[in-house]
Design a protein around this motif. Structure first.
Motif, PDB file in Angstrom:
ATOM      1  N   LEU A  81       0.833  -1.212   0.000  1.00  0.00           N
ATOM      2  CA  LEU A  81       0.000   0.000   0.000  1.00  0.00           C
ATOM      3  C   LEU A  81       0.865   1.260   0.000  1.00  0.00           C
ATOM      4  O   LEU A  81       0.515   2.267  -0.623  1.00  0.00           O
ATOM      5  N   ALA A  82       1.997   1.212   0.694  1.00  0.00           N
ATOM      6  CA  ALA A  82       2.900   2.364   0.712  1.00  0.00           C
ATOM      7  C   ALA A  82       3.448   2.627  -0.693  1.00  0.00           C
ATOM      8  O   ALA A  82       3.522   3.777  -1.149  1.00  0.00           O
ATOM      9  N   GLU A  83       3.793   1.558  -1.391  1.00  0.00           N
ATOM     10  CA  GLU A  83       4.308   1.679  -2.759  1.00  0.00           C
ATOM     11  C   GLU A  83       3.220   2.263  -3.662  1.00  0.00           C
ATOM     12  O   GLU A  83       3.482   3.141  -4.496  1.00  0.00           O
ATOM     13  N   PHE A  84       2.009   1.773  -3.482  1.00  0.00           N
ATOM     14  CA  PHE A  84       0.889   2.304  -4.261  1.00  0.00           C
ATOM     15  C   PHE A  84       0.687   3.797  -3.975  1.00  0.00           C
ATOM     16  O   PHE A  84       0.467   4.600  -4.891  1.00  0.00           O
ATOM     17  N   ALA A  85       0.773   4.171  -2.700  1.00  0.00           N
ATOM     18  CA  ALA A  85       0.569   5.574  -2.314  1.00  0.00           C
ATOM     19  C   ALA A  85       1.587   6.483  -3.005  1.00  0.00           C
ATOM     20  O   ALA A  85       1.250   7.585  -3.452  1.00  0.00           O
ATOM     21  N   LEU A  86       2.823   6.021  -3.132  1.00  0.00           N
ATOM     22  CA  LEU A  86       3.848   6.829  -3.800  1.00  0.00           C
ATOM     23  C   LEU A  86       3.511   7.033  -5.277  1.00  0.00           C
ATOM     24  O   LEU A  86       3.708   8.121  -5.825  1.00  0.00           O
ATOM     25  N   MET A  87       2.988   5.973  -5.922  1.00  0.00           N
ATOM     26  CA  MET A  87       2.613   6.099  -7.332  1.00  0.00           C
ATOM     27  C   MET A  87       1.394   7.014  -7.484  1.00  0.00           C
ATOM     28  O   MET A  87       1.314   7.815  -8.426  1.00  0.00           O
ATOM     29  N   ALA A  88       0.447   6.904  -6.561  1.00  0.00           N
ATOM     30  CA  ALA A  88      -0.741   7.773  -6.611  1.00  0.00           C
ATOM     31  C   ALA A  88      -0.326   9.229  -6.400  1.00  0.00           C
ATOM     32  O   ALA A  88      -0.826  10.135  -7.071  1.00  0.00           O
ATOM     33  N   LEU A  89       0.612   9.428  -5.473  1.00  0.00           N
ATOM     34  CA  LEU A  89       1.114  10.776  -5.197  1.00  0.00           C
ATOM     35  C   LEU A  89       1.751  11.383  -6.444  1.00  0.00           C
ATOM     36  O   LEU A  89       1.508  12.550  -6.783  1.00  0.00           O
ATOM     37  N   GLU A  90       2.533  10.591  -7.157  1.00  0.00           N
ATOM     38  CA  GLU A  90       3.184  11.071  -8.386  1.00  0.00           C
ATOM     39  C   GLU A  90       2.130  11.433  -9.429  1.00  0.00           C
ATOM     40  O   GLU A  90       2.204  12.480 -10.093  1.00  0.00           O
ATOM     41  N   PHE A  91       1.134  10.563  -9.567  1.00  0.00           N
ATOM     42  CA  PHE A  91       0.073  10.832 -10.543  1.00  0.00           C
ATOM     43  C   PHE A  91      -0.658  12.126 -10.207  1.00  0.00           C
ATOM     44  O   PHE A  91      -0.824  13.006 -11.054  1.00  0.00           O
ATOM     45  N   TYR A  92      -1.087  12.271  -8.965  1.00  0.00           N
ATOM     46  CA  TYR A  92      -1.870  13.453  -8.582  1.00  0.00           C
ATOM     47  C   TYR A  92      -1.033  14.736  -8.685  1.00  0.00           C
ATOM     48  O   TYR A  92      -1.568  15.801  -8.984  1.00  0.00           O
ATOM     49  N   THR A  93       0.263  14.617  -8.411  1.00  0.00           N
ATOM     50  CA  THR A  93       1.117  15.795  -8.520  1.00  0.00           C
ATOM     51  C   THR A  93       1.163  16.284  -9.966  1.00  0.00           C
ATOM     52  O   THR A  93       1.047  17.476 -10.240  1.00  0.00           O
ATOM     53  N   LYS A  94       1.295  15.340 -10.902  1.00  0.00           N
ATOM     54  CA  LYS A  94       1.347  15.735 -12.313  1.00  0.00           C
ATOM     55  C   LYS A  94      -0.027  16.146 -12.830  1.00  0.00           C
ATOM     56  O   LYS A  94      -0.146  16.999 -13.701  1.00  0.00           O
ATOM     57  N   ALA A  95      -1.077  15.499 -12.323  1.00  0.00           N
ATOM     58  CA  ALA A  95      -2.430  15.812 -12.792  1.00  0.00           C
ATOM     59  C   ALA A  95      -2.924  17.158 -12.255  1.00  0.00           C
ATOM     60  O   ALA A  95      -3.872  17.734 -12.795  1.00  0.00           O
ATOM     61  N   ALA A  96      -2.267  17.673 -11.197  1.00  0.00           N
ATOM     62  CA  ALA A  96      -2.768  18.887 -10.530  1.00  0.00           C
ATOM     63  C   ALA A  96      -2.859  20.077 -11.480  1.00  0.00           C
ATOM     64  O   ALA A  96      -3.790  20.881 -11.390  1.00  0.00           O
ATOM     65  N   ALA A  97      -1.911  20.172 -12.412  1.00  0.00           N
ATOM     66  CA  ALA A  97      -1.913  21.317 -13.330  1.00  0.00           C
ATOM     67  C   ALA A  97      -3.178  21.319 -14.180  1.00  0.00           C
ATOM     68  O   ALA A  97      -3.786  22.371 -14.404  1.00  0.00           O
ATOM     69  N   ILE A  98      -3.584  20.152 -14.651  1.00  0.00           N
ATOM     70  CA  ILE A  98      -4.792  20.076 -15.478  1.00  0.00           C
ATOM     71  C   ILE A  98      -6.042  20.196 -14.604  1.00  0.00           C
ATOM     72  O   ILE A  98      -6.966  20.942 -14.919  1.00  0.00           O
ATOM     73  N   ALA A  99      -6.062  19.453 -13.509  1.00  0.00           N
ATOM     74  CA  ALA A  99      -7.239  19.470 -12.634  1.00  0.00           C
ATOM     75  C   ALA A  99      -7.536  20.892 -12.171  1.00  0.00           C
ATOM     76  O   ALA A  99      -8.689  21.338 -12.197  1.00  0.00           O
ATOM     77  N   SER A 100      -6.492  21.622 -11.768  1.00  0.00           N
ATOM     78  CA  SER A 100      -6.704  22.974 -11.274  1.00  0.00           C
ATOM     79  C   SER A 100      -7.186  23.888 -12.398  1.00  0.00           C
ATOM     80  O   SER A 100      -8.023  24.763 -12.190  1.00  0.00           O
ATOM     81  N   GLY A 101      -6.654  23.656 -13.595  1.00  0.00           N
ATOM     82  CA  GLY A 101      -7.078  24.476 -14.726  1.00  0.00           C
ATOM     83  C   GLY A 101      -8.551  24.290 -15.044  1.00  0.00           C
ATOM     84  O   GLY A 101      -9.247  25.242 -15.414  1.00  0.00           O
ATOM     85  N   LEU A 102      -9.030  23.065 -14.899  1.00  0.00           N
ATOM     86  CA  LEU A 102     -10.450  22.791 -15.128  1.00  0.00           C
ATOM     87  C   LEU A 102     -11.301  23.478 -14.065  1.00  0.00           C
ATOM     88  O   LEU A 102     -12.282  24.156 -14.349  1.00  0.00           O
ATOM     89  N   LEU A 103     -10.891  23.284 -12.804  1.00  0.00           N
ATOM     90  CA  LEU A 103     -11.650  23.844 -11.682  1.00  0.00           C
ATOM     91  C   LEU A 103     -11.680  25.371 -11.730  1.00  0.00           C
ATOM     92  O   LEU A 103     -12.654  25.993 -11.328  1.00  0.00           O
ATOM     93  N   ALA A 104     -10.595  25.941 -12.241  1.00  0.00           N
ATOM     94  CA  ALA A 104     -10.488  27.406 -12.239  1.00  0.00           C
ATOM     95  C   ALA A 104     -11.321  28.033 -13.353  1.00  0.00           C
ATOM     96  O   ALA A 104     -11.512  29.240 -13.371  1.00  0.00           O
ATOM     97  N   ASP A 105     -11.823  27.218 -14.259  1.00  0.00           N
ATOM     98  CA  ASP A 105     -12.591  27.734 -15.397  1.00  0.00           C
ATOM     99  C   ASP A 105     -13.987  27.098 -15.401  1.00  0.00           C
ATOM    100  O   ASP A 105     -14.176  25.998 -15.940  1.00  0.00           O
ATOM    101  N   PRO A 106     -14.952  27.758 -14.758  1.00  0.00           N
ATOM    102  CA  PRO A 106     -16.278  27.154 -14.573  1.00  0.00           C
ATOM    103  C   PRO A 106     -16.899  26.626 -15.873  1.00  0.00           C
ATOM    104  O   PRO A 106     -17.520  25.559 -15.849  1.00  0.00           O
ATOM    105  N   SER A 107     -16.715  27.312 -16.995  1.00  0.00           N
ATOM    106  CA  SER A 107     -17.396  26.844 -18.211  1.00  0.00           C
ATOM    107  C   SER A 107     -16.688  25.615 -18.788  1.00  0.00           C
ATOM    108  O   SER A 107     -17.324  24.690 -19.295  1.00  0.00           O
TER     109      SER A 107
END
Lengths: 190, 190
Positions: A81-107
């Motif tokens: 589970l710790a190994e999985f958490a590290l991979m999830a952390l890496e994914f979410y860190t890279k996805a944050a730029a796109i996710a935040s861009g979506l959230l920041a633009d309501p339309s």
């Protein structure tokens, strides 16, 4: 390289460099060496293009989940589970730029939300997949039956997602590995 | 109403309506009925203005943490934590518009990050405060000593933060109250 792939590459690069707000179709088309008209022949809109970047260019959660599923009943559960958490952390860190861009633009988000619903997709599905794996470990006797697998999955994924976001605001005091090990141990304790 | 307060109100409204990218100082000043020059007399930049909105206009985590701290040793621990989780969820849901706007704009985030570091502030501090409360409950014998309080706090806050974000992408299948109760029970189980 196919035009479509060049466009997705250019979109990924533009998002990283300028944020989603600055990743205009004009800039992306220019970088991909095609016209905006051609870009729109491949992608109905920015939503579809950004979804393609998310699904095709990011280190996905899918392999991390597959790996965890393959290790059901094997090895050390907290370690897995710790190994999985590290991979999830890496994914979410890279996805944050796109996710935040979506959230920041309501339309843009409204279009994205509709597209996810129409395709039965969504960022909640990895939590469900993790809960299924935890239930399998419970059936195998490696995880306390008293644990609510859905709640545990929600907390593990949530902790990774939160930490990925925190890393943009502050220098995190603790090494990721130390943090992930503590999370996993706390989750599986008997 | 003081000019400063009018500006903060106008900024909050502009962010809600147009997202951070659309919340220009021109638009905010116009709405507040002042000049952009006057706006910049009160706030050094957009970073400082958005921080003021975050600290002064959002349902803060502070009262939720104060309430939880006041209930140490009293009532039902899982119930207290579930109630806290609902308040944290509400805060993160409202804060998402600003947080995403910062993340989506690399240069704005760089300024914000510097400002947080200079003032010893940051979104990790509520996790630390929650961990302190959990440690007090451990000393009082209401929470298993074997739990890593920091990891538990990271998971509880992370789950709330994640769910707040998920709510923008999909219609969550479960009521917040049901979810919060399951999270809290899973966290405190003996």
């Amino acid at each position: 390289m196919r035009t479509r792939d060049r466009i997705v590459d250019a979109a990924e690069q533009a998002i990283r460099e300028f944020g989603i707000a600055g990743a205009t179709t004009k800039r992306i088309a220019q970088q991909a060496g095609c016209s905006e008209a051609l870009l729109y022949k491949h992608f109905a809109g920015k939503e579809a293009l950004f979804l393609a970047v998310l699904l095709e260019r990011l280190p996905a959660l899918r392999p991390a989940l597959e790996r965890l599923r393959a290790s059901i009943g094997q090895g050390d559960l907290a370690g897995n589970l710790a190994e999985f958490a590290l991979m999830a952390l890496e994914f979410y860190t890279k996805a944050a730029a796109i996710a935040s861009g979506l959230l920041a633009d309501p339309s843009l988000m409204a279009g994205f939300r509709g597209m996810l619903a129409a395709n039965d997709m969504g960022p909640h599905l990895p939590i469900r997949a993790l809960a299924e794996i935890l239930r399998a470990e419970q059936r195998g006797g490696r995880l306390d039956e008293g644990i609510d697998a859905d709640a545990a999955a929600s907390m593990l994924m949530g902790a990774c997602f939160h930490r990925a976001n925190l890393s943009y605001y502050i220098d995190l005091p603790e090494a990721d590995e130390t943090w992930a090990a503590a999370i996993a141990r706390t989750l599986v304790r008997k």
